[in-house]
Design a protein around this motif. Structure first.
Motif, mmCIF file in Angstrom:
data_model
loop_
_atom_site.group_PDB
_atom_site.id
_atom_site.type_symbol
_atom_site.label_atom_id
_atom_site.label_comp_id
_atom_site.label_asym_id
_atom_site.label_seq_id
_atom_site.Cartn_x
_atom_site.Cartn_y
_atom_site.Cartn_z
ATOM 1 N N ASP A 181 0.828 -1.211 0.000
ATOM 2 C CA ASP A 181 0.000 0.000 0.000
ATOM 3 C C ASP A 181 0.859 1.258 0.000
ATOM 4 N N GLU A 182 2.023 1.175 0.620
ATOM 5 C CA GLU A 182 2.906 2.341 0.662
ATOM 6 C C GLU A 182 3.406 2.705 -0.734
ATOM 7 N N VAL A 183 3.765 1.681 -1.535
ATOM 8 C CA VAL A 183 4.228 1.925 -2.909
ATOM 9 C C VAL A 183 3.086 2.486 -3.755
ATOM 10 N N LYS A 184 1.879 1.920 -3.557
ATOM 11 C CA LYS A 184 0.718 2.428 -4.289
ATOM 12 C C LYS A 184 0.467 3.896 -3.959
ATOM 13 N N PHE A 185 0.600 4.242 -2.700
ATOM 14 C CA PHE A 185 0.378 5.630 -2.298
ATOM 15 C C PHE A 185 1.448 6.546 -2.896
ATOM 16 N N ASN A 186 2.680 6.079 -2.935
ATOM 17 C CA ASN A 186 3.748 6.897 -3.509
ATOM 18 C C ASN A 186 3.510 7.162 -5.003
ATOM 19 N N VAL A 187 3.004 6.145 -5.721
ATOM 20 C CA VAL A 187 2.682 6.334 -7.140
ATOM 21 C C VAL A 187 1.559 7.350 -7.298
#
Length: 215
Positions: free
Chosen positions: A152-158
């Motif tokens: 979820d952290e990577v998704k949020f960064n994108v």
């Protein structure tokens, strides 16, 4: 022998005196009136004493009630002067009792609201617990699943990178002087910066940036 002329009259008066003597009717009436008056006075005294006793009991009960209130209500003891030196009036005791009862009602309402909030929190925690147990169970059943999934952290960064890029162009192109000008600028910005090819380039650039941060 013939009686003297006044003998008959004397005998008549003698009979009358005998009739109204010590054992006659007049004496009986006086005794009856005396006993009746004594009975009335005794009945009045008894009623007066009973009324006095009842009134004294009522006053004692009221006094005890005020003393109990003064002992129970905490604010009755919070005085600038000692209670022993100046006794609180009944009006002050009643007012302080009313204030304290109102305070207790507010505290009760506040505690009820807190209990309601805690119950909701407990319910939410129970739901989270059930969901967590299901996730753990699913992972235990298939431990290799999810290794290649994006966090979820990577998704949020994108998402954050895409929005930051769009906001920069939006902030540079939009004018908020009037609603009419704002509407025209928004449509113009959408036509220029939200084309499929433009969005594709933005997304690819953000993905490359995130990938370089991860690896």
């Amino acid at each position: 022998m013939a009686e003297p002329p006044g003998a008959a009259a004397e005998d008549s008066w003698g009979k009358v005196d005998a009739a109204y003597g010590d054992n006659g009717l007049e004496s009986d009436d006086e005794d009856s009136d005396y006993h009746q008056e004594s009975y009335k006075e005794s009945y009045k005294d008894k009623r007066r004493r009973a009324h006095t006793q009842a009134e004294q009991k009522r006053r004692d009960a009221i006094k005890k009630g005020y003393n109990d209130l003064q002992a129970i209500v905490p604010t009755c003891e919070q005085q600038d002067f000692p209670i022993s030196s100046q006794k609180l009036s009944k009006a002050i005791v009643l007012q302080k009792t009313i204030d304290y009862i109102q305070f207790l009602h507010k505290e009760k309402k506040k505690q009820e609201e807190e209990v309601s909030t805690l119950r909701k929190d407990v319910m939410a925690l129970k739901i989270m617990k059930v969901n967590y147990e299901q996730i753990v169970k699913a992972h235990q059943d298939n431990p290799n699943e999810g290794k290649n999934q994006i966090s979820d952290e990577v998704k949020f960064n994108v998402f954050q990178g895409i929005m930051d890029s769009l906001f920069q162009s939006f902030n540079a192109s939009i004018s908020v002087t009037s609603f009419q000008e704002l509407s025209a600028c928004v449509f113009s910005w959408i036509e220029e910066h939200c084309k499929p090819q433009t969005l594709r380039d933005i997304v690819i650039g953000v993905l490359h940036k995130v990938k370089s941060q991860l690896y």
